[in-house]
Design an enzyme around this catalytic site. Structure first.
Site, PDB file in Angstrom:
ATOM      1  N   ARG A 242     113.887 108.719 131.380  1.00 51.59           N
ATOM      2  CA  ARG A 242     113.168 109.868 131.931  1.00 51.59           C
ATOM      3  C   ARG A 242     112.393 110.653 130.649  1.00 51.59           C
ATOM      4  NH1 ARG A 242     115.914 111.952 136.935  1.00 51.59           N
ATOM      5  NH2 ARG A 242     116.418 109.775 137.519  1.00 51.59           N
TER       6      ARG A 242
ATOM      7  N   GLU B  22     111.967 113.313 129.619  1.00 58.62           N
ATOM      8  CA  GLU B  22     112.378 114.585 129.514  1.00 58.62           C
ATOM      9  C   GLU B  22     111.637 115.764 128.413  1.00 58.62           C
ATOM     10  OE1 GLU B  22     113.971 116.039 132.118  1.00 58.62           O
ATOM     11  OE2 GLU B  22     115.008 114.549 132.952  1.00 58.62           O
TER      12      GLU B  22
ATOM     13  N   ARG C 158     122.061 119.164 128.799  1.00 61.68           N
ATOM     14  CA  ARG C 158     122.382 118.107 129.563  1.00 61.68           C
ATOM     15  C   ARG C 158     121.492 116.760 130.126  1.00 61.68           C
ATOM     16  NH1 ARG C 158     120.171 122.195 132.076  1.00 61.68           N
ATOM     17  NH2 ARG C 158     119.447 121.848 133.852  1.00 61.68           N
ATOM     18  N   HIS C 159     120.366 117.032 129.419  1.00 62.17           N
ATOM     19  CA  HIS C 159     119.406 116.294 129.719  1.00 62.17           C
ATOM     20  C   HIS C 159     119.204 115.105 128.423  1.00 62.17           C
ATOM     21  CE1 HIS C 159     118.024 119.020 132.763  1.00 62.17           C
ATOM     22  NE2 HIS C 159     117.677 117.959 133.388  1.00 62.17           N
TER      23      HIS C 159
ATOM     24  N   GLU D 101     124.900 119.774 137.585  1.00 64.60           N
ATOM     25  CA  GLU D 101     124.649 118.942 138.371  1.00 64.60           C
ATOM     26  C   GLU D 101     125.061 117.236 138.185  1.00 64.60           C
ATOM     27  OE1 GLU D 101     120.445 118.193 140.060  1.00 64.60           O
ATOM     28  OE2 GLU D 101     120.950 116.077 140.312  1.00 64.60           O
TER      29      GLU D 101
ATOM     30  N   SER E  62     123.464 113.182 143.120  1.00 62.15           N
ATOM     31  CA  SER E  62     122.644 113.465 143.806  1.00 62.15           C
ATOM     32  C   SER E  62     122.055 112.358 144.847  1.00 62.15           C
ATOM     33  CB  SER E  62     121.228 113.553 143.199  1.00 62.15           C
ATOM     34  OG  SER E  62     120.175 114.064 144.122  1.00 62.15           O
TER      35      SER E  62
ATOM     36  N   ARG F 288     127.066 113.092 132.373  1.00 64.17           N
ATOM     37  CA  ARG F 288     127.476 114.226 132.986  1.00 64.17           C
ATOM     38  C   ARG F 288     128.744 114.437 133.250  1.00 64.17           C
ATOM     39  NH1 ARG F 288     122.360 116.744 135.562  1.00 64.17           N
ATOM     40  NH2 ARG F 288     120.753 116.556 134.002  1.00 64.17           N
TER      41      ARG F 288
HETATM   42  P1  ATP Z   1     118.246 117.539 137.108  1.00 64.76           P
HETATM   43  O1  ATP Z   1     117.850 118.521 137.988  1.00 64.76           O
HETATM   44  O2  ATP Z   1     119.774 117.926 136.455  1.00 64.76           O
HETATM   45  O3  ATP Z   1     117.448 117.277 135.714  1.00 64.76           O
HETATM   46  P2  ATP Z   1     117.483 115.358 138.492  1.00 64.76           P
HETATM   47  O4  ATP Z   1     117.723 115.989 139.922  1.00 64.76           O
HETATM   48  O5  ATP Z   1     116.166 114.838 137.868  1.00 64.76           O
HETATM   49  O6  ATP Z   1     118.672 116.230 137.382  1.00 64.76           O
HETATM   50  P3  ATP Z   1     118.363 112.850 139.978  1.00 64.76           P
HETATM   51  O7  ATP Z   1     116.963 112.292 139.469  1.00 64.76           O
HETATM   52  O8  ATP Z   1     118.898 113.367 141.197  1.00 64.76           O
HETATM   53  O9  ATP Z   1     118.457 114.170 138.941  1.00 64.76           O
HETATM   54  O10 ATP Z   1     119.516 111.925 139.118  1.00 64.76           O
HETATM   55  C1  ATP Z   1     120.641 111.655 139.679  1.00 64.76           C
HETATM   56  C2  ATP Z   1     121.766 112.098 138.791  1.00 64.76           C
HETATM   57  O11 ATP Z   1     121.262 111.393 137.234  1.00 64.76           O
HETATM   58  C3  ATP Z   1     121.655 113.593 138.299  1.00 64.76           C
HETATM   59  O12 ATP Z   1     122.589 114.287 139.297  1.00 64.76           O
HETATM   60  C4  ATP Z   1     122.166 113.617 136.666  1.00 64.76           C
HETATM   61  O13 ATP Z   1     123.842 113.505 136.971  1.00 64.76           O
HETATM   62  C5  ATP Z   1     121.734 112.356 136.183  1.00 64.76           C
HETATM   63  N1  ATP Z   1     120.566 112.604 135.382  1.00 64.76           N
HETATM   64  C6  ATP Z   1     119.212 112.618 135.867  1.00 64.76           C
HETATM   65  N2  ATP Z   1     118.305 112.816 134.740  1.00 64.76           N
HETATM   66  C7  ATP Z   1     119.130 112.971 133.770  1.00 64.76           C
HETATM   67  C8  ATP Z   1     118.824 113.043 132.480  1.00 64.76           C
HETATM   68  N3  ATP Z   1     117.587 113.301 132.011  1.00 64.76           N
HETATM   69  N4  ATP Z   1     119.874 112.956 131.485  1.00 64.76           N
HETATM   70  C9  ATP Z   1     121.043 112.709 131.757  1.00 64.76           C
HETATM   71  N5  ATP Z   1     121.357 112.590 133.249  1.00 64.76           N
HETATM   72  C10 ATP Z   1     120.719 112.699 134.251  1.00 64.76           C
END
Ligand code: ATP
Length: 438
Positions: A220, A222, A228-229, A361, A364, A412
Site C-alpha cells: 500500500r 501509504e 501501525r502502517h 484495527e 477486517s 498488527r
Molecule cells: P487502516 O484503516 O488501519 O489503514 P485498512 O482499513 O486500510 O486499515 P484493510 O484494507 O481492511 O485495512 O486490511 C485488512 C487488515 O490489514 C487491517 O485490519 C490491518 O490489520 C492490515 N493492514 C492494512 N493496511 C496495512 C498497512 N498499511 N500496514 C500494516 N497493516 C495493514
C-alpha cells in the site's frame, strides 16, 4: 534443536545443548558477547541463536599460540571454541566449556554501528539501519522467534479447519479495490500494480477450493506515516464458501485464542524477555455495531454522525473504553468496499466487521456479494469503472457460492502479542514512505 556439525566442523553443539554434554568434548560457535581477563584466566562469552555460553581459557593449560588468539578477538566476531563441558561457577550460567582451542572464523570490524547487547541505547531508526546486527540482541531476536511460532500456529489452525493454502499474484493488471494507495510498476511497457490484497483472487478460488487462505506480503502506498502502517505488510487472508460473517468471525476468534495459547506455551522465554504476559481472551469477543460506536463517541463529546468514518482519534477514544479484542460490526455501505454485501432489510448497512484490539484495527471482513448484477451496481456506486473489472465479473457467471472472509494484519497482531507500539519493531525489514533500505 538437534546436534549437528557444519561441513567445516566448526560447531557440534548449540549453547542450549551444553547441559546434555557434561564431560564431553564439544565445539560451540557464535559471536563474541564479552571477553574478560582475570589474571591468567580469560572468560569468553559466546552467543548463538539459542542463547549464551561461556568458554574459560586458562593460560597455564593452553599452548601460547592458542591463548594468544584471544588478543585478536573483537566483540561480535564469529568464533568457534573447542573444549570440554563442565559445571560453571558463574551465577548466570550453569555450564561452561573448558577451552582447548579457538578459531576466529570472521572478524567484526569496529567501530560497529550499534551495540547489539543493548548496553548503549540506540533509537529505532539507527537499529533498523543495521538490522542484521540489531537482531543479535536477544530481545529483538525474541520478537521474530515469536513471530515464527505465531505463523505456524495460524497455518496449523486454518488447515485444521479445512482451509487450503494458496498463493495469488502480487503483480496485477487492475486495481483490486480502486483507490490511490497503489504502487504502479512498469510491466514490459504496460501499467501494472503491486497487489494491495488478494481479495478478488481469493473470492474466485472459493468456487473450486471452497475454503482458502493465504499468508503473504501486500503493498500500500501509504502516504501517512503512522506507527501501525507499512507500505509492505504481511497479511493473513481467508475466504470460505457457504460461510456467513458470523461464521468467519467465529473462525477469527478461534484463531486468536489458539495463537495466544500456542505462543504462550512455546515462547515462554521470549515472552519473559519481552516482559509480556498473555491471557487467552474469552469468546465471543465483545461486539458493538458501528452505530453504537458513533453513539458512544457522541456521548463522550466527540462530534460524529452516522456515515462518518471512524478516524484515528475516534478509535483512540473507543480503544480506551474497550480494552482487548472487540468487533465493530454493521458498517454503513459507504464506508466499506464494493464486494461487501448489503443487509437486505437495512440496505444502508453491510454484513461487515472490523476486529479491534483497543485502538488498533487488527482485521477486517464480512459477507461478500456473490450476485454479478449486484456486484456491478456496487462497483458503480463506488465510482469504479465496471469495464475494468470484467475479468473478475465474468467469474460470477460460472456459478459463485455465497461466501465470506477476512484479512488480518499479522504485523498488527504481533504488536499486540509483543506489547510493541511501533509496527516497525515487529517487522524484519520494514518499508515505509521514508525507508527502502536495508
Ligand atoms: P487502516 O484503516 O488501519 O489503514 P485498512 O482499513 O486500510 O486499515 P484493510 O484494507 O481492511 O485495512 O486490511 C485488512 C487488515 O490489514 C487491517 O485490519 C490491518 O490489520 C492490515 N493492514 C492494512 N493496511 C496495512 C498497512 N498499511 N500496514 C500494516 N497493516 C495493514
Amino acid at each position: 534443536m538437534t546436534s549437528r556439525s557444519n561441513s567445516k566442523g566448526l560447531r557440534t553443539h548449540y549453547a542450549s545443548q551444553l547441559k546434555d554434554s557434561v564431560g564431553k568434548e564439544v565445539r560451540i560457535a557464535g559471536w563474541v558477547e564479552d571477553l574478560r581477563a582475570k589474571g591468567s584466566i580469560t572468560f569468553l562469552t559466546v552467543r548463538d541463536v539459542t542463547g549464551l555460553a561461556q568458554a574459560v581459557f586458562k593460560r597455564d593449560e593452553l599452548p601460547e599460540e592458542e591463548y594468544s588468539k584471544l588478543k585478536k578477538l573483537t566483540l561480535q566476531s564469529v568464533v568457534s571454541v573447542r573444549g570440554i563441558v563442565g559445571r560453571s561457577l558463574s551465577k548466570k550460567l550453569e555450564f561452561e566449556v573448558k577451552a582447548k582451542g579457538l578459531e576466529l572464523v570472521s572478524k567484526a570490524l569496529h567501530p560497529l554501528p550499534l551495540d547489539p547487547r543493548g548496553r548503549i541505547d540506540a533509537g529505532l531508526d539507527k537499529r533498523l539501519d543495521s538490522r542484521a546486527l540489531d537482531l543479535r540482541n536477544p530481545k529483538n531476536l525474541a520478537i521474530f522467534k515469536l513471530r515464527h511460532a505465531l505463523v505456524q500456529s495460524i497455518r496449523a489452525y486454518l488447515i485444521s479447519n479445512g482451509f487450503i493454502e494458496v498463493s495469488t499474484p502480487k503483480l496485477i493488471g487492475t486495481a483490486t479495490e480502486g483507490g490511490a494507495d497503489l504502487f504502479e510498476v512498469d510491466y514490459f511497457g504496460r501499467k501494472a500494480y503491486l497487489a494491495q490484497s488478494p481479495q478478488l483472487y481469493k473470492e474466485q478460488l472459493v468456487m473450486s477450493l471452497d475454503r482458502v487462505f493465504e499468508m503473504a506480503d501486500y503493498f500500500r502506498a501509504e502516504k501517512s506515516s503512522t506507527r501501525r502502517h507499512l507500505s509492505e505488510f504481511y497479511s493473513v487472508d481467508v475466504e470460505a464458501a457457504f460461510m456467513d460473517e458470523e461464521d468467519v468471525m467465529g473462525l477469527l476468534e478461534g484463531l486468536i485464542r489458539k495463537a495466544i495459547e500456542d505462543v504462550s506455551r512455546e515462547c515462554t522465554e521470549e515472552l519473559k524477555l519481552l516482559g509480556v504476559s498473555l491471557k487467552v481472551p474469552e469468546v465471543p469477543f465483545e461486539r458493538i455495531t458501528y452505530d453504537e460506536a458513533v453513539e458512544e463517541l457522541k456521548a463522550l463529546g466527540v462530534d460524529k454522525k452516522v456515515g462518518d468514518d471512524l478516524l484515528d482519534s475516534d478509535l483512540k477514544v473507543l480503544g480506551s473504553a474497550h480494552k482487548g479484542f472487540y468487533f465493530i460490526t454493521k458498517w454503513p455501505v459507504g464506508l466499506k468496499p464494493f464486494y461487501i454485501e448489503r443487509i437486505k432489510e437495512e440496505p444502508e448497512y453491510t454484513y461487515s466487521f472490523d476486529l479491534q484490539h483497543g485502538y488498533l484495527e487488527i482485521a477486517s471482513g464480512g459477507r461478500r456479494v456473490h450476485d454479478r448484477a449486484e456486484l456491478e451496481r456496487r462497483l458503480r456506486e463506488c465510482g469504479l469503472d465496471v469495464k475494468g473489472f470484467e475479468e473478475h465479473l465474468k467469474v460470477f457467471g460460472y456459478g459463485m457460492p455465497p461466501h465470506s472472509g477476512w484479512g488480518l494484519g499479522l504485523d498488527r497482531l504481533m504488536m499486540v502479542l509483543t506489547g510493541r507500539k511501533n509496527i516497525r519493531e515487529v517487522t524484519l525489514y520494514p518499508r515505509d514512505r521514508f525507508r527502502l533500505v536495508p
